[in-house]
Motif scaffolding. Structure first.
Motif, PDB file in Angstrom:
ATOM      1  N   THR A  11       0.640  -1.516   0.052  1.00 33.69           N
ATOM      2  CA  THR A  11       0.081   0.266  -0.230  1.00 33.69           C
ATOM      3  C   THR A  11       0.749   1.466   0.070  1.00 33.69           C
ATOM      4  O   THR A  11       1.169   2.192  -0.648  1.00 33.69           O
ATOM      5  N   GLN A  92      -0.458  -5.144  -3.574  1.00 32.12           N
ATOM      6  CA  GLN A  92      -1.270  -5.253  -2.021  1.00 32.12           C
ATOM      7  C   GLN A  92      -3.074  -6.040  -3.349  1.00 32.12           C
ATOM      8  O   GLN A  92      -2.784  -5.877  -4.127  1.00 32.12           O
ATOM      9  N   GLN A  93      -3.198  -6.839  -2.095  1.00 33.56           N
ATOM     10  CA  GLN A  93      -4.661  -7.726  -2.396  1.00 33.56           C
ATOM     11  C   GLN A  93      -5.629  -7.113  -2.619  1.00 33.56           C
ATOM     12  O   GLN A  93      -5.814  -5.355  -1.983  1.00 33.56           O
ATOM     13  N   HIS A  94      -6.579  -7.062  -3.803  1.00 34.96           N
ATOM     14  CA  HIS A  94      -8.074  -6.895  -4.467  1.00 34.96           C
ATOM     15  C   HIS A  94      -7.779  -6.005  -5.442  1.00 34.96           C
ATOM     16  O   HIS A  94      -8.828  -5.399  -5.883  1.00 34.96           O
ATOM     17  N   TRP A 132      -7.733  -2.054  -1.645  1.00 41.37           N
ATOM     18  CA  TRP A 132      -8.189  -2.978  -0.460  1.00 41.37           C
ATOM     19  C   TRP A 132      -8.553  -2.169   0.523  1.00 41.37           C
ATOM     20  O   TRP A 132      -9.609  -2.317   0.685  1.00 41.37           O
ATOM     21  N   ARG A 163     -14.014  -4.730  -0.126  1.00 41.71           N
ATOM     22  CA  ARG A 163     -13.134  -4.247  -1.294  1.00 41.71           C
ATOM     23  C   ARG A 163     -12.798  -5.126  -1.777  1.00 41.71           C
ATOM     24  O   ARG A 163     -12.162  -4.906  -2.712  1.00 41.71           O
ATOM     25  N   ASP A 272       0.440  -9.935  -1.168  1.00 50.42           N
ATOM     26  CA  ASP A 272       1.308  -9.826  -0.152  1.00 50.42           C
ATOM     27  C   ASP A 272       0.241 -11.412   0.683  1.00 50.42           C
ATOM     28  O   ASP A 272       1.975 -11.019   1.023  1.00 50.42           O
ATOM     29  N   ASN A 273      -0.956 -11.259   0.976  1.00 45.27           N
ATOM     30  CA  ASN A 273      -0.737 -11.773   2.316  1.00 45.27           C
ATOM     31  C   ASN A 273       0.029 -13.446   1.956  1.00 45.27           C
ATOM     32  O   ASN A 273       0.383 -14.443   2.417  1.00 45.27           O
ATOM     33  N   THR A 297      -3.082  -9.386  10.464  1.00 47.34           N
ATOM     34  CA  THR A 297      -3.410 -10.039   9.553  1.00 47.34           C
ATOM     35  C   THR A 297      -3.345 -11.890  10.407  1.00 47.34           C
ATOM     36  O   THR A 297      -2.033 -11.941  11.200  1.00 47.34           O
ATOM     37  N   PHE A 316      -8.257 -18.255   0.234  1.00 48.90           N
ATOM     38  CA  PHE A 316      -7.272 -17.852  -1.302  1.00 48.90           C
ATOM     39  C   PHE A 316      -6.207 -19.181  -1.152  1.00 48.90           C
ATOM     40  O   PHE A 316      -5.913 -20.142  -0.565  1.00 48.90           O
ATOM     41  N   LEU A 326      -7.021 -16.901   5.584  1.00 51.72           N
ATOM     42  CA  LEU A 326      -6.629 -15.354   6.037  1.00 51.72           C
ATOM     43  C   LEU A 326      -7.645 -14.162   6.677  1.00 51.72           C
ATOM     44  O   LEU A 326      -9.373 -14.399   6.467  1.00 51.72           O
TER      45      LEU A 326
HETATM   46  C1  XUL Z   1      -6.007  -8.718   2.526  1.00 50.66           C
HETATM   47  C2  XUL Z   1      -6.348  -7.457   2.100  1.00 50.66           C
HETATM   48  C3  XUL Z   1      -4.681  -6.373   2.964  1.00 50.66           C
HETATM   49  C4  XUL Z   1      -4.576  -6.006   1.959  1.00 50.66           C
HETATM   50  C5  XUL Z   1      -2.996  -5.582   2.368  1.00 50.66           C
HETATM   51  O1  XUL Z   1      -7.775  -9.445   2.475  1.00 50.66           O
HETATM   52  O2  XUL Z   1      -7.382  -6.661   2.548  1.00 50.66           O
HETATM   53  O3  XUL Z   1      -4.080  -7.410   3.957  1.00 50.66           O
HETATM   54  O4  XUL Z   1      -3.672  -6.852   0.850  1.00 50.66           O
HETATM   55  O5  XUL Z   1      -2.097  -5.193   1.737  1.00 50.66           O
END
Ligand code: XUL
Length: 517
Positions: A11, A92-94, A132, A163, A272-273, A297, A316, A326
């Motif tokens: 981010t 970064q996800q989403h 996200w 998100r 990233d996760n 997380t 995921f 997650l």
């Molecule tokens: C996971 C999420 C956040 C982003 C931030 O679902 O929304 O952890 O990946 O980087």
């Protein structure tokens, strides 16, 4: 065996890590911060200001500027870029990038005498990218949920979530039809940056693709009905979805100006996760990871893909095969900071003061929702106390408050990870707040599990570099984990307080129910 590069576009920053898979050494790392290093993009915290607090977009051109700047810095500092044999990445996800029909050609013909932005700026069908942190898609979430009911969660691993990329795309289709019509391809942050590296559209991987509310985890392909309902014609705008270990393409000659070799393989990027799961050495079921960052997380490789009946947790793809869970807690460091500020404690005192109070905090409980929470779902922010502690009173005992927030957060992780049905005996901690010894001890005691710290803090960048070594160099996960992810410190649980916390969990469940049920 060889030298591999991992990139992590998060981010707020872009990081690079070069590893040597033979020696297990990190040869080089570099990082830049979007706010501090690229102020012209007006994203001091990684996103553009918006009068609507629910809207959180970023500037995808900033991510490209960051790529040019990071590589030129690395070249200047003589980073061993010419030795790199494969690249992977973490995003970064989403977040989504909407691109028009010129993208594919412009990518292919990137000219090294110019920077990326002047060549790719005109390929954006939408100037900004929802990320996200955006939760402006309540209406779309309701529509998708009404149409698909519980099938959405059982087939995609998550109920409709604000998100997630599907609801975000539906909003663009509904509210900005001309942008949607002008869009040829929609990438995630991860697949967008992988595409730029190899000069052709990269597929999306199962790890990040599962955060879209569009991927059927039973068939591991786009779910045609859900995709078509989300936005008509969307199937033609999505890149293919593939196993995380696939190769996206070969590095484009554009990047040779930084000293990289043309044609080295680029592995699909992931979220990233999922990359952190790899970088913390937790790719096999049995070890959970708690990442204590802006938000906290909790994630773990899954032995079987179960879903959360409360709808807060997600499934995921695990980049090392299979699935991962997650669970995201929005009030992470943010809430810890609020308590620290309330009592004007310095970091050291904050980390030590709670030792004065016994485990269980003499029955004091706290629900610390300084901002609306997503796990459990609490739309109205507010801090609730139960027991002798009074949040408002000026003479409240800071030590009891600090213990209250730490125990509350560990309890919430324990309660909201119960759906996984796993009794974790090993938890790896990462992120800034993992430096707090007492927070790690509380987690160990609440879970009655060993808490392990690891030496490399940038687990997403490390995970990306390890993924490059595995996908591009065929290095086994076991070997990579052994070399890069050894525990640097282990905190064992105190079995004497097990019953105190067992009892406290019951109290917390009842307390939470008073506001969530
Ligand atoms: C996971 C999420 C956040 C982003 C931030 O679902 O929304 O952890 O990946 O980087």
């Amino acid at each position: 065996m060889g030298i591999y590069l991992g990139l992590d576009s998060s981010t707020q920053s872009l990081k690079a890590m070069i590893v040597d898979s033979s020696s297990g050494k990190i040869l080089y790392s570099e990082s830049l911060n979007f706010g501090a290093d690229l102020p012209l993009f007006r994203c001091p915290s990684g996103f553009l200001e918006n009068p609507d607090p629910l809207v959180r977009h970023s500037d995808p051109m900033m991510w490209l500027a960051a790529m040019d700047l990071l590589f030129s810095r690395m070249k200047q500092k003589n980073a061993p870029l010419s030795l790199v044999e494969g690249i992977s990445g973490s995003g970064q996800q989403h977040g989504s990038v909407f691109l028009n029909s010129s993208f594919t050609d412009k990518l292919k013909n990137l000219d090294p005498s110019k920077e990326l932005i002047p060549q790719l700026e005109s390929t954006l069908a939408m100037k900004t990218s929802p990320i996200w942190m955006d939760s402006s898609t309540g209406e779309e979430v309701r529509e998708i949920s009404e149409r698909f009911g519980s099938r959405l969660q059982s087939d995609t691993g998550s109920p409709a979530i604000e998100r997630f990329t599907g609801p975000q795309i539906r909003k663009v289709w509904k509210k900005s039809p001309e942008i949607y019509a002008n869009t040829s391809v929609i990438h995630l942050v991860s697949s967008f940056l992988a595409s730029v590296l190899c000069g052709e559209n990269s597929p999306i991987d199962f790890g990040d693709g599962a955060g879209m509310n569009l991927l059927n985890l039973k068939t591991l392909s786009w779910d045609k009905d859900i995709v078509e309902f989300t936005a008509p014609g969307l199937l033609n705008k999505l890149p293919p979805v593939k196993k995380s270990s696939s190769i996206a393409g070969k590095l484009h000659s554009y990047f040779t100006k930084y000293g990289l070799k043309e044609g080295i393989p680029v592995n699909l990027w992931s979220g990233d996760n999922p990359c952190s799961l790899i970088g913390t050495g937790a790719s096999k079921p049995g070890t959970a990871v708690i990442s204590l960052g802006t938000s906290d997380t909790f994630f773990a490789a899954m032995s079987r893909p179960v879903t959360d009946p409360d709808g807060c947790g997600h499934v995921f793809g695990n980049p090392a095969d299979g699935f991962m869970s997650l669970i995201c807690f929005k009030n992470g460091s943010l809430a810890r900071e609020k308590v620290r500020e309330r009592f004007a404690l310095d970091f050291k005192t904050f980390d030590n003061i709670a030792y004065a109070i016994p485990a269980g905090n003499n029955g004091n409980l706290m629900l610390p929702y300084y901002i609306p929470e997503i796990t459990p779902l609490v739309m109205q922010e507010g801090v609730r106390m139960s027991g002798a502690l009074n949040f408002v009173s000026g003479d409240a005992d800071p030590a009891a408050y600090v213990r209250a927030i730490m125990e509350a957060q560990a309890m919430s992780m324990k309660i909201h990870s119960a759906w996984l049905g796993e009794d974790f005996k090993r938890i790896r901690v990462t992120g800034g707040a993992s430096k707090s010894r007492i927070l790690c001890e509380i987690i160990a005691n609440v879970f009655q599990a060993d808490v392990e710290k690891i030496s490399v803090p940038d687990s997403a960048a490390l995970g990306a570099a390890m993924r490059a070594a595995n996908a591009c160099g065929g290095v086994a996960w076991s070997e990579l984990e052994e070399k890069f992810t050894k525990a640097s410190e282990i905190i064992h649980p105190d079995t004497y307080v097990a019953s105190v916390y067992k009892n406290m969990i019951e109290q917390y469940i009842k307390f939470e129910n008073t506001i969530t049920k």
